[in-house]
Design a protein around this motif. Structure first.
Motif, PDB file in Angstrom:
ATOM      1  N   ASP A 104       0.844  -1.207   0.000  1.00  0.00           N
ATOM      2  CA  ASP A 104       0.000   0.000   0.000  1.00  0.00           C
ATOM      3  C   ASP A 104       0.875   1.251   0.000  1.00  0.00           C
ATOM      4  OD1 ASP A 104      -1.798  -2.065   0.469  1.00  0.00           O
ATOM      5  OD2 ASP A 104      -2.290  -1.425   2.503  1.00  0.00           O
ATOM      6  N   LEU A 105       1.870   1.255   0.881  1.00  0.00           N
ATOM      7  CA  LEU A 105       2.738   2.431   0.987  1.00  0.00           C
ATOM      8  C   LEU A 105       3.556   2.624  -0.285  1.00  0.00           C
ATOM      9  CD1 LEU A 105       3.714   4.777   2.659  1.00  0.00           C
ATOM     10  CD2 LEU A 105       5.331   3.247   3.799  1.00  0.00           C
ATOM     11  N   SER A 106       4.007   1.551  -0.896  1.00  0.00           N
ATOM     12  CA  SER A 106       4.736   1.678  -2.165  1.00  0.00           C
ATOM     13  C   SER A 106       3.870   2.334  -3.230  1.00  0.00           C
ATOM     14  CB  SER A 106       5.196   0.300  -2.653  1.00  0.00           C
ATOM     15  OG  SER A 106       6.251  -0.206  -1.870  1.00  0.00           O
ATOM     16  N   ALA A 107       2.598   1.951  -3.287  1.00  0.00           N
ATOM     17  CA  ALA A 107       1.699   2.549  -4.266  1.00  0.00           C
ATOM     18  C   ALA A 107       1.509   4.038  -4.009  1.00  0.00           C
ATOM     19  CB  ALA A 107       0.354   1.827  -4.247  1.00  0.00           C
ATOM     20  N   VAL A 108       1.375   4.415  -2.746  1.00  0.00           N
ATOM     21  CA  VAL A 108       1.134   5.816  -2.407  1.00  0.00           C
ATOM     22  C   VAL A 108       2.383   6.661  -2.660  1.00  0.00           C
ATOM     23  CG1 VAL A 108       0.502   7.398  -0.557  1.00  0.00           C
ATOM     24  CG2 VAL A 108      -0.658   5.193  -0.753  1.00  0.00           C
ATOM     25  N   VAL A 109       3.551   6.154  -2.280  1.00  0.00           N
ATOM     26  CA  VAL A 109       4.789   6.883  -2.556  1.00  0.00           C
ATOM     27  C   VAL A 109       4.972   7.046  -4.067  1.00  0.00           C
ATOM     28  CG1 VAL A 109       7.309   6.781  -2.415  1.00  0.00           C
ATOM     29  CG2 VAL A 109       5.918   6.236  -0.404  1.00  0.00           C
ATOM     30  N   GLY A 110       4.687   5.980  -4.812  1.00  0.00           N
ATOM     31  CA  GLY A 110       4.790   6.070  -6.266  1.00  0.00           C
ATOM     32  C   GLY A 110       3.853   7.118  -6.838  1.00  0.00           C
ATOM     33  N   TRP A 111       2.636   7.221  -6.283  1.00  0.00           N
ATOM     34  CA  TRP A 111       1.694   8.249  -6.740  1.00  0.00           C
ATOM     35  C   TRP A 111       2.228   9.643  -6.441  1.00  0.00           C
ATOM     36  CZ3 TRP A 111      -2.578  10.839  -3.756  1.00  0.00           C
ATOM     37  CH2 TRP A 111      -3.395  11.614  -4.608  1.00  0.00           C
ATOM     38  N   VAL A 131       5.312  -0.212   9.263  1.00  0.00           N
ATOM     39  CA  VAL A 131       5.247  -0.292   7.805  1.00  0.00           C
ATOM     40  C   VAL A 131       6.270   0.624   7.149  1.00  0.00           C
ATOM     41  CG1 VAL A 131       3.781   0.050   5.775  1.00  0.00           C
ATOM     42  CG2 VAL A 131       2.827  -1.015   7.835  1.00  0.00           C
ATOM     43  N   VAL A 132       6.434   1.862   7.649  1.00  0.00           N
ATOM     44  CA  VAL A 132       7.415   2.742   7.006  1.00  0.00           C
ATOM     45  C   VAL A 132       8.830   2.190   7.161  1.00  0.00           C
ATOM     46  CG1 VAL A 132       5.961   4.794   7.233  1.00  0.00           C
ATOM     47  CG2 VAL A 132       7.703   4.338   8.978  1.00  0.00           C
ATOM     48  N   LEU A 133       9.108   1.518   8.281  1.00  0.00           N
ATOM     49  CA  LEU A 133      10.428   0.902   8.450  1.00  0.00           C
ATOM     50  C   LEU A 133      10.635  -0.230   7.454  1.00  0.00           C
ATOM     51  CD1 LEU A 133      10.552   0.749  12.361  1.00  0.00           C
ATOM     52  CD2 LEU A 133      11.855   2.298  10.880  1.00  0.00           C
ATOM     53  N   ARG A 134       9.656  -1.107   7.345  1.00  0.00           N
ATOM     54  CA  ARG A 134       9.783  -2.244   6.438  1.00  0.00           C
ATOM     55  C   ARG A 134       9.797  -1.780   4.981  1.00  0.00           C
ATOM     56  NH1 ARG A 134       5.948  -5.616   6.137  1.00  0.00           N
ATOM     57  NH2 ARG A 134       7.356  -7.323   5.575  1.00  0.00           N
ATOM     58  N   HIS A 135       8.978  -0.784   4.669  1.00  0.00           N
ATOM     59  CA  HIS A 135       8.963  -0.247   3.315  1.00  0.00           C
ATOM     60  C   HIS A 135      10.319   0.328   2.935  1.00  0.00           C
ATOM     61  CE1 HIS A 135       8.521   3.336   0.681  1.00  0.00           C
ATOM     62  NE2 HIS A 135       7.854   2.492  -0.077  1.00  0.00           N
ATOM     63  N   ALA A 136      10.923   1.098   3.839  1.00  0.00           N
ATOM     64  CA  ALA A 136      12.226   1.711   3.544  1.00  0.00           C
ATOM     65  C   ALA A 136      13.299   0.663   3.318  1.00  0.00           C
ATOM     66  CB  ALA A 136      12.624   2.654   4.675  1.00  0.00           C
ATOM     67  N   ALA A 137      13.183  -0.474   3.992  1.00  0.00           N
ATOM     68  CA  ALA A 137      14.162  -1.550   3.826  1.00  0.00           C
ATOM     69  C   ALA A 137      13.927  -2.353   2.556  1.00  0.00           C
ATOM     70  CB  ALA A 137      14.115  -2.478   5.039  1.00  0.00           C
ATOM     71  N   LEU A 138      12.655  -2.519   2.169  1.00  0.00           N
ATOM     72  CA  LEU A 138      12.315  -3.484   1.122  1.00  0.00           C
ATOM     73  C   LEU A 138      12.086  -2.866  -0.248  1.00  0.00           C
ATOM     74  CD1 LEU A 138       9.877  -5.693   3.230  1.00  0.00           C
ATOM     75  CD2 LEU A 138      12.200  -6.297   2.486  1.00  0.00           C
ATOM     76  N   ASP A 139      11.667  -1.614  -0.310  1.00  0.00           N
ATOM     77  CA  ASP A 139      11.402  -0.985  -1.606  1.00  0.00           C
ATOM     78  C   ASP A 139      12.455   0.079  -1.864  1.00  0.00           C
ATOM     79  OD1 ASP A 139      10.494   0.132  -3.931  1.00  0.00           O
ATOM     80  OD2 ASP A 139       8.407   0.321  -3.289  1.00  0.00           O
ATOM     81  N   ARG A 140      13.451  -0.272  -2.646  1.00  0.00           N
ATOM     82  CA  ARG A 140      14.506   0.682  -2.999  1.00  0.00           C
ATOM     83  C   ARG A 140      14.405   1.089  -4.462  1.00  0.00           C
ATOM     84  NH1 ARG A 140      17.707   0.586   1.711  1.00  0.00           N
ATOM     85  NH2 ARG A 140      18.406   2.603   0.908  1.00  0.00           N
ATOM     86  N   THR A 141      13.257   0.861  -5.077  1.00  0.00           N
ATOM     87  CA  THR A 141      13.069   1.247  -6.468  1.00  0.00           C
ATOM     88  C   THR A 141      13.022   2.770  -6.586  1.00  0.00           C
ATOM     89  OG1 THR A 141      10.655   1.180  -6.308  1.00  0.00           O
ATOM     90  CG2 THR A 141      11.770  -0.872  -6.929  1.00  0.00           C
ATOM     91  N   PRO A 142      13.393   3.320  -7.733  1.00  0.00           N
ATOM     92  CA  PRO A 142      13.362   4.786  -7.882  1.00  0.00           C
ATOM     93  C   PRO A 142      11.993   5.388  -7.627  1.00  0.00           C
ATOM     94  CG  PRO A 142      14.615   3.789  -9.672  1.00  0.00           C
ATOM     95  CD  PRO A 142      13.969   2.665  -8.923  1.00  0.00           C
ATOM     96  N   GLU A 143      10.926   4.697  -8.032  1.00  0.00           N
ATOM     97  CA  GLU A 143       9.590   5.271  -7.864  1.00  0.00           C
ATOM     98  C   GLU A 143       9.007   5.014  -6.480  1.00  0.00           C
ATOM     99  OE1 GLU A 143       9.139   1.134  -9.602  1.00  0.00           O
ATOM    100  OE2 GLU A 143      10.437   2.876  -9.936  1.00  0.00           O
ATOM    101  N   GLY A 144       9.445   3.961  -5.791  1.00  0.00           N
ATOM    102  CA  GLY A 144       8.823   3.574  -4.535  1.00  0.00           C
ATOM    103  C   GLY A 144       9.588   3.924  -3.276  1.00  0.00           C
ATOM    104  N   ARG A 145      10.845   4.277  -3.402  1.00  0.00           N
ATOM    105  CA  ARG A 145      11.691   4.471  -2.227  1.00  0.00           C
ATOM    106  C   ARG A 145      11.312   5.735  -1.457  1.00  0.00           C
ATOM    107  NH1 ARG A 145      15.156   8.556  -3.090  1.00  0.00           N
ATOM    108  NH2 ARG A 145      15.364   9.253  -5.252  1.00  0.00           N
ATOM    109  N   ALA A 146      11.635   5.750  -0.178  1.00  0.00           N
ATOM    110  CA  ALA A 146      11.461   6.940   0.660  1.00  0.00           C
ATOM    111  C   ALA A 146      12.805   7.642   0.832  1.00  0.00           C
ATOM    112  CB  ALA A 146      10.913   6.547   2.020  1.00  0.00           C
ATOM    113  N   ASP A 147      12.766   8.982   0.922  1.00  0.00           N
ATOM    114  CA  ASP A 147      13.988   9.766   1.079  1.00  0.00           C
ATOM    115  C   ASP A 147      14.296  10.112   2.525  1.00  0.00           C
ATOM    116  OD1 ASP A 147      14.786  10.291  -1.799  1.00  0.00           O
ATOM    117  OD2 ASP A 147      12.717  10.982  -1.818  1.00  0.00           O
ATOM    118  N   ARG A 148      13.289  10.146   3.381  1.00  0.00           N
ATOM    119  CA  ARG A 148      13.448  10.297   4.821  1.00  0.00           C
ATOM    120  C   ARG A 148      12.334   9.488   5.474  1.00  0.00           C
ATOM    121  NH1 ARG A 148      17.027  14.426   6.064  1.00  0.00           N
ATOM    122  NH2 ARG A 148      16.426  14.566   8.247  1.00  0.00           N
ATOM    123  N   VAL A 149      12.622   8.909   6.657  1.00  0.00           N
ATOM    124  CA  VAL A 149      11.674   7.992   7.289  1.00  0.00           C
ATOM    125  C   VAL A 149      11.591   8.300   8.780  1.00  0.00           C
ATOM    126  CG1 VAL A 149      11.116   5.568   7.761  1.00  0.00           C
ATOM    127  CG2 VAL A 149      12.265   6.197   5.619  1.00  0.00           C
TER     128      VAL A 149
END
Length: 269
Positions: A104-111, A131-149
């Motif tokens: 879910d978070l990957s989709a929202v960050v991508g949007w 979720v933000v911790l796991r997302h930052a660890a698991l989604d390192r794609t250019p469109e899905g990654r987070a820049d600060r967590v």
């Protein structure tokens, strides 16, 4: 419930609410519809968005989530994106209590990036913090990654039952009668299937987040998770730790001063 690769989304319907404000129904990689809202920054030009991830039984329209979003927007340095996790609010699907919510978070960050924001910061409360911790660890794609967590009131490990509120939560999640209470009393639809396999824990995710800046925030009066949880998270990697005197749990307990400081941290260059 089952874990699988993170990332990937396509956008479904997008509506203009007011001038600059948008509502979207997104689809995750596993085809769950997620409601999301974007409020533009009051600043004339900003390339930053802050994505707010609510706690279990929350949603984008809950007063505490709206209050946090307004506080971040008032800093004037970023657009603010709110959404409802699966099984919550106007989103589809059923809650997996922190597992597939990463999708879910990957989709929202991508949007948020589709809307033109080059920098996206994520802040999560309680389950949203995990979720933000796991997302930052698991989604390192250019469109899905987070820049600060930033993770607020997040658990460090799964299956914790050391406090009365967490024992009640486990009853809601694991028992048929509890899930009925969750659906009709707490407006949260919960998946009845156990995790298979068990997802990466928040504390195991932390070492994988670097070099992304990470902030762990926790109240010293949190009735759900005692202070060994934030200390374990901060000690597992390169993280800044704020222990907040007198604070309880998650977005409901975050006062205006903390939200202002969080907003400044999230939008820091």
């Amino acid at each position: 419930m089952s874990s699988e690769g993170e990332g990937g989304f396509h956008m479904a319907d997008v509506f203009l609410i007011t001038s600059g404000s948008r509502r979207a129904m997104l689809r995750t990689k596993d085809d769950v519809r997620i409601e999301a809202f974007c409020e533009p920054s009051p600043a004339s030009v900003t390339d930053t968005a802050v994505v707010v991830a609510h706690g279990f039984t929350g949603s984008a329209d809950r007063p505490a989530v709206r209050r946090a979003a307004r506080a971040f927007a008032e800093r004037g340095a970023a657009a603010v994106v709110t959404f409802s996790f699966r099984g919550h609010g106007g989103s589809g699907g059923r809650s997996t209590v922190g597992d597939r919510e990463v999708l879910d978070l990957s989709a929202v960050v991508g949007w948020a990036r589709e809307l033109g924001h080059a920098r996206v910061a994520t802040v999560g409360f309680s389950m949203g913090g995990s979720v933000v911790l796991r997302h930052a660890a698991l989604d390192r794609t250019p469109e899905g990654r987070a820049d600060r967590v930033a993770a607020v009131s997040a658990p460090a490990r799964w299956y914790y039952r050391g406090t009365a509120p967490m024992r009640r939560l486990h009853w809601v999640v694991t028992r048929p009668a509890g899930r009925v209470v969750g659906r009709y009393g707490l407006r949260t639809r919960i998946d009845s299937r156990p995790w298979d396999p068990e997802p990466l824990s928040p504390v195991a995710a932390v070492p994988l987040i670097a070099p992304t800046p990470l902030l762990v925030v926790h109240g010293d009066r949190d009735p759900y998770f005692p202070l060994d949880h934030p200390r374990a998270l901060a000690g597992a990697g390169d993280a800044e730790l704020w222990l907040e005197h007198g604070m309880g749990h998650a977005e409901n307990a975050a006062d205006a001063g903390l939200l202002a400081r969080l907003g400044d941290w999230l939008t820091r260059a």
